[in-house]
Design a protein around this motif. Structure first.
Motif, mmCIF file in Angstrom:
data_model
loop_
_atom_site.group_PDB
_atom_site.id
_atom_site.type_symbol
_atom_site.label_atom_id
_atom_site.label_comp_id
_atom_site.label_asym_id
_atom_site.label_seq_id
_atom_site.Cartn_x
_atom_site.Cartn_y
_atom_site.Cartn_z
ATOM 1 N N GLY A 21 6.013 -8.760 10.898
ATOM 2 C CA GLY A 21 5.646 -8.759 12.307
ATOM 3 C C GLY A 21 4.178 -8.453 12.516
ATOM 4 O O GLY A 21 3.487 -9.128 13.292
ATOM 5 N N GLY A 22 3.679 -7.445 11.811
ATOM 6 C CA GLY A 22 2.264 -7.093 11.930
ATOM 7 C C GLY A 22 1.348 -8.155 11.371
ATOM 8 O O GLY A 22 0.269 -8.420 11.927
ATOM 9 N N VAL A 23 1.758 -8.785 10.268
ATOM 10 C CA VAL A 23 0.945 -9.850 9.682
ATOM 11 C C VAL A 23 0.836 -11.024 10.648
ATOM 12 O O VAL A 23 -0.260 -11.538 10.909
ATOM 13 N N VAL A 24 1.957 -11.440 11.208
ATOM 14 C CA VAL A 24 1.936 -12.553 12.163
ATOM 15 C C VAL A 24 1.104 -12.194 13.391
ATOM 16 O O VAL A 24 0.275 -12.997 13.859
ATOM 17 N N ALA A 25 1.294 -11.004 13.922
ATOM 18 C CA ALA A 25 0.533 -10.592 15.107
ATOM 19 C C ALA A 25 -0.965 -10.607 14.827
ATOM 20 O O ALA A 25 -1.765 -11.038 15.674
ATOM 21 N N GLY A 26 -1.357 -10.139 13.643
ATOM 22 C CA GLY A 26 -2.779 -10.152 13.299
ATOM 23 C C GLY A 26 -3.336 -11.554 13.193
ATOM 24 O O GLY A 26 -4.436 -11.847 13.705
ATOM 25 N N VAL A 27 -2.600 -12.442 12.572
ATOM 26 C CA VAL A 27 -3.058 -13.828 12.437
ATOM 27 C C VAL A 27 -3.153 -14.503 13.800
ATOM 28 O O VAL A 27 -4.093 -15.261 14.081
ATOM 29 N N ARG A 28 -2.213 -14.206 14.671
ATOM 30 C CA ARG A 28 -2.179 -14.885 15.973
ATOM 31 C C ARG A 28 -3.281 -14.415 16.917
ATOM 32 O O ARG A 28 -3.497 -15.031 17.961
ATOM 33 N N THR A 29 -4.015 -13.379 16.568
ATOM 34 C CA THR A 29 -5.187 -13.032 17.376
ATOM 35 C C THR A 29 -6.297 -14.061 17.201
ATOM 36 O O THR A 29 -7.203 -14.147 18.035
ATOM 37 N N LEU A 30 -6.226 -14.841 16.122
ATOM 38 C CA LEU A 30 -7.278 -15.820 15.827
ATOM 39 C C LEU A 30 -6.759 -17.248 15.710
ATOM 40 O O LEU A 30 -7.549 -18.199 15.786
ATOM 41 N N PHE A 31 -5.458 -17.425 15.519
ATOM 42 C CA PHE A 31 -4.869 -18.751 15.342
ATOM 43 C C PHE A 31 -3.614 -18.855 16.201
ATOM 44 O O PHE A 31 -2.736 -17.998 16.112
ATOM 45 N N PRO A 32 -3.500 -19.903 17.006
ATOM 46 C CA PRO A 32 -2.319 -20.007 17.867
ATOM 47 C C PRO A 32 -1.058 -20.445 17.142
ATOM 48 O O PRO A 32 0.054 -20.142 17.588
ATOM 49 N N TYR A 33 -1.208 -21.176 16.033
ATOM 50 C CA TYR A 33 -0.037 -21.756 15.384
ATOM 51 C C TYR A 33 0.175 -21.132 14.004
ATOM 52 O O TYR A 33 -0.632 -21.309 13.085
ATOM 53 N N VAL A 34 1.270 -20.404 13.876
ATOM 54 C CA VAL A 34 1.641 -19.735 12.637
ATOM 55 C C VAL A 34 3.053 -20.178 12.263
ATOM 56 O O VAL A 34 3.964 -20.120 13.098
#
Length: 226
Positions: A21-34
């Motif tokens: 959850g934290g990894v996805v949240a961190g990535v989504r601060t800079l990328f919309p599509y994960v």
């Protein structure tokens, strides 16, 4: 975010419920599509990834990281991705490094940018045995492909769609790392390495099992990434 709306971040995952959850949240601060590819986890990795805003794909059987990446590649290309980022699920990568690599690929017209723990400006605390194996892997990759790489087993990569069309992973486990390098080299498109920071936490070290990883890298080298 808007500048990177043509980019999909692919995260292969197996039993990563404590951190996904934290990894996805961190990535989504800079990328919309994960896209998290859940490789038949026995925990709630997929549900937690979706709750954090990721798309998910799930393997019915555990097939290994290479197979999870290939599933992610095909899904991202089918959705029109121009760039695909590969990103580890255990929290050791920095989303800002991924963003810098995508921006560099775009600005320098590079078909791929590979993360390196050993380029100037990079930072990672790597044990002596693993460091030796990684350097051996880089040397063998250079001899086989002609690419002057320093780190062939880094999970943080940016690959443009035209280069990714040449990547077809058949090694499902550790050997996929060398296979990606070999196939990118063979496509003849321009690429580069980029210094990145690797943050080894107690969790990532426990998941990574450093000694076992060194053995896996040795097996990878023997297979040759073909």
């Amino acid at each position: 975010m808007q500048m990177r709306s043509d980019t999909w971040v692919v995260i292969p995952a197996f039993n990563e419920a404590p951190v996904i959850g934290g990894v996805v949240a961190g990535v989504r601060t800079l990328f919309p599509y994960v896209l998290v590819v859940d490789d038949a986890s026995t925990d709630n990795t997929a549900a937690l990834a979706r709750a954090a805003g990721a798309y998910t794909a799930t393997h019915p059987l555990n097939l290994g990281q290479g197979a999870a990446l290939q599933t992610g590649f095909e899904a991202a290309l089918a959705r029109g991705a121009r760039y695909v980022v590969t990103f580890d699920a255990d929290g050791q990568h920095d989303p800002s490094d991924a963003a810098a690599m995508v921006d560099r690929a775009r600005e320098e017209d590079l078909a791929f940018v590979l993360g390196s723990r050993f380029r100037d400006g990079a930072h990672a605390q790597v044990g002596s045995v693993k460091r030796a194996m990684l350097r051996l892997g880089a040397l063998i990759a250079r001899l086989r492909t002609g690419m002057a790489l320093t780190d062939t087993h880094n999970g943080l990569r940016v690959i443009r769609a035209d280069a990714l069309a040449h990547v077809h992973l058949t090694h499902s486990r550790m050997a996929h790392a060398s296979q990606i390098v070999s196939q990118l080299a063979a496509c003849g498109l321009p690429g580069a390495e980029h210094p990145v920071t690797i943050s080894y936490t107690d969790y990532s070290r426990a998941k990574g099992q450093p000694l076992l990883n060194s053995v896996n890298i040795a097996v990878d080298l023997a297979l040759g990434g073909r």
